[in-house]
Design an enzyme around this catalytic site. Structure first.
Site, mmCIF file in Angstrom:
data_model
loop_
_atom_site.group_PDB
_atom_site.id
_atom_site.type_symbol
_atom_site.label_atom_id
_atom_site.label_comp_id
_atom_site.label_asym_id
_atom_site.label_seq_id
_atom_site.Cartn_x
_atom_site.Cartn_y
_atom_site.Cartn_z
ATOM 1 N N GLU A 196 0.850 -1.193 0.000
ATOM 2 C CA GLU A 196 0.000 0.000 0.000
ATOM 3 C C GLU A 196 0.885 1.243 0.000
ATOM 4 O O GLU A 196 1.830 1.327 0.790
ATOM 5 C CB GLU A 196 -0.917 -0.007 1.230
ATOM 6 C CG GLU A 196 -1.721 1.256 1.458
ATOM 7 C CD GLU A 196 -2.590 1.634 0.273
ATOM 8 O OE1 GLU A 196 -2.381 2.740 -0.282
ATOM 9 O OE2 GLU A 196 -3.469 0.825 -0.106
ATOM 10 N N ALA A 266 -6.977 -0.068 -9.584
ATOM 11 C CA ALA A 266 -6.497 -0.033 -10.965
ATOM 12 C C ALA A 266 -7.606 0.288 -11.953
ATOM 13 O O ALA A 266 -7.325 0.682 -13.089
ATOM 14 C CB ALA A 266 -5.848 -1.374 -11.316
ATOM 15 N N CYS A 410 -23.282 -11.665 5.290
ATOM 16 C CA CYS A 410 -23.505 -13.104 5.411
ATOM 17 C C CYS A 410 -23.957 -13.633 4.056
ATOM 18 O O CYS A 410 -25.039 -13.294 3.587
ATOM 19 C CB CYS A 410 -24.575 -13.348 6.477
ATOM 20 S SG CYS A 410 -24.937 -15.071 6.801
#
Length: 555
Positions: A196, A266, A410
């Site tokens: 990062e 990107a 979930c």
């Protein structure tokens, strides 16, 4: 003066049962819009940016204020229309119609590219809504954790006989979406090295417990990974470095990770990817003076990274695209075999989509975590024979920090979504929950997206680019009585590469809500089963028959 920038703003959604609007059907979208901009949720809340490069919740602060004002006066037989983050009209509809209809970033196909969008954006005529940013159902990084976890579990099953202990994942990006990789990877038993360039993002993930450790050199990061693997305990490391540099350096050193992927932004070469050798300040300045130069440099660096991913694949790494369109960007600048490694959906997720299984999520409007824990227990009660799901819920409670309003993700499908939602509505009705909940999902779902480089890559019948399906999904959810419905373009993979729809519905404990919930939470996943059955997938055809779907051409 940039009308989108206001560092004085600090948005926190109201908690509790006191209403600011005329009903929960308008209070809910107001709170969820505000929650998208909570300082623990949004990437750059002062700029209205929620996640994903420039994915915003509203076009500018004037529009945000007006949306809040309108929601507070909106009647229960009126519908607010939002055009690319701008409230443009209120119309009389009816009580079961959506209270808000949203269209974000949509362009006529010939003009559906970043260049044209960026011109409109600069003129204040458009807003990039990403997926859940502009549709007001982003729940922080948790929103993508389970999907990423499911993917990494599938990777372990397919490539390592289900054994992830002692293995590690190399990836890039720790933004709103990419930040899920580190936690999801360790939950699946892998160590994770995530590159990062923005140190504040690493620190944010450390603070919210999505990353375990920070490193400032590749050697330091590799040592952390090696130590953890030797000890048999997975670790996640945020490395302050450019992914293109790191991926290429590992090839040079002959160091091969077990798994390689990427979740940098990107999809947006102008705003989302830092070229090699550039500082963030240099990139910010260049975006104002030489957009074409920034895009060219970013794509050149993406080509380096993708070539390294291909080389690592050749060396034995299980390599996958995680849906940010980096293969396309590299292909456009000469990496002819960029698509030699697969996208994660066709490789690992599509069988789930065939049964309408996807990222079902809900949020406690009360702000009380206990409401989420009670719904967790209800899910276990109603789905007793799914230990994998129970394990996920246990891990989520233990390891996932709530961001903003408490929420849960979930993955469940057609046979379970409506009955879970109806149970939640009943819990509100009988007072088990202290306030209503909203139920929504990511636009990344089985029937709500057309994205040939991601969700609909390599469809069995070649229908990858057919975008009728998300349009039909949005229309059906509107007709079924959802509380708000959205239709977006360009989320995940960028302008020109996707169309997708979102849906949110409020469980306020009323009988009217139960009827709407029953329709919406059945019809929405059913469109995913329909879409995949139509494409020829046997799993979807069987699911459609088992669940009694009326699909005329499948008879």
């Amino acid at each position: 003066m940039d009308k989108r920038h206001d560092p004085s703003r600090r948005i926190i959604a109201p908690h509790g049962t006191r209403l600011s609007c005329k009903s929960w059907l308008t209070e809910a979208p107001m709170r969820m819009l505000m929650n998208n901009l909570h300082p623990d949720v949004a990437e750059r809340p002062e700029d209205l940016v929620v996640y994903g490069g420039i994915g915003r919740a509203a076009r500018d602060w004037d529009c945000y204020d007006k949306i809040i004002e309108v929601l507070q006066r909106l009647e229960d037989d009126e519908t607010l229309l939002v055009q690319s983050g701008k409230p443009v009209g209120v119309f009389r509809t009816h009580a079961d119609a959506p209270r808000v209809l949203i269209a974000n970033s949509n362009l006529v196909p010939h003009w559906a590219n970043w260049e044209h969008f960026n011109e409109l954006d600069k003129l204040g005529l458009a807003m990039y809504g990403q997926m859940t940013a502009g549709s007001w159902i982003y729940i922080g990084t948790q929103g993508i954790v389970q999907g990423t976890y499911e993917t990494f579990v599938s990777v372990a099953k397919q490539h390592f006989e289900g054994i992830s202990k002692g293995k590690w994942i190399l990836t890039g990006g720790l933004g709103g979406m990419g930040g899920a990789q580190t936690l999801a990877g360790t939950m699946a038993g892998f160590s994770v090295l995530a590159c990062e360039v923005d140190e504040t993002r690493i620190d944010f993930r450390l603070r919210t417990r999505y990353v375990d450790k920070k490193a400032t050199s590749l050697d330091e990061a590799l040592a952390m990974i090696e130590e953890a693997n030797q000890a048999g305990k997975p670790v996640s490391v945020g490395l302050l470095a450019n992914a293109a540099d790191v991926f290429a350096e590992l090839v040079k050193r002959g160091v091969t990770p077990d798994v390689v992927t990427d979740q940098t932004s990107a999809h947006d070469p102008l705003n989302g990817y830092l070229p090699q050798g550039w500082t963030m300040a240099e990139a910010a300045a260049m975006r104002k003076t030489d957009e074409a130069g920034v895009v060219k440099a970013a794509k050149a660096s993406m080509a380096v990274q993708v070539q390294a991913m291909l080389d690592l694949q050749t060396a034995g790494a299980a390599t996958l695209d995680y849906g940010n369109n980096i293969r396309q960007m590299a292909f456009e600048v000469g990496v002819e075999n960029a698509f030699d490694f697969p996208g994660f959906v066709p490789a690992y997720i599509r069988p789930l989509f065939c049964e309408g299984i996807g990222p079902f999520r809900w949020v406690a409007l009360s702000g009380d975590p206990e409401d989420i824990y009670k719904t967790d227990a209800k899910v276990k009660e109603l789905i007793p024979d799914n230990p994998h799901l129970h394990n996920w819920l246990d891990m989520a409670r233990e390891r996932i920090a709530f961001q903003g309003l408490p929420a849960r993700i979930c993955w469940v499908g057609l046979k379970d979504r409506a009955r879970l939602a109806l149970a939640f509505n009943e819990m509100v009705k009988n007072g088990e929950l202290s306030a209503p909940v909203v139920i929504g999902r990511d636009h990344l779902d089985s029937g709500s997206v057309a994205s040939p480089n991601r969700e609909t890559e390599s469809m069995l019948d070649g229908s990858d680019a057919v975008s009728d399906w998300p349009l039909l999904n949005a229309l059906l959810n509107t007709a079924s009585g959802a509380t708000w419905v959205s239709l977006h373009h360009g989320g995940g993979v960028g302008m020109g590469f996707s169309q997708h729809s979102g849906v949110v519905i409020v469980c306020d404990g009323t009988d009217a809500a139960a009827k709407r919930v029953g329709r919406v939470l059945w019809n929405d996943p059913a469109t995913g089963v329909m879409r995949h059955a139509d494409a020829g997938y046997e799993i979807a055809k069987n699911c459609a028959k088992e669940q009694g779907l009326d699909l005329p051409m499948q008879e």
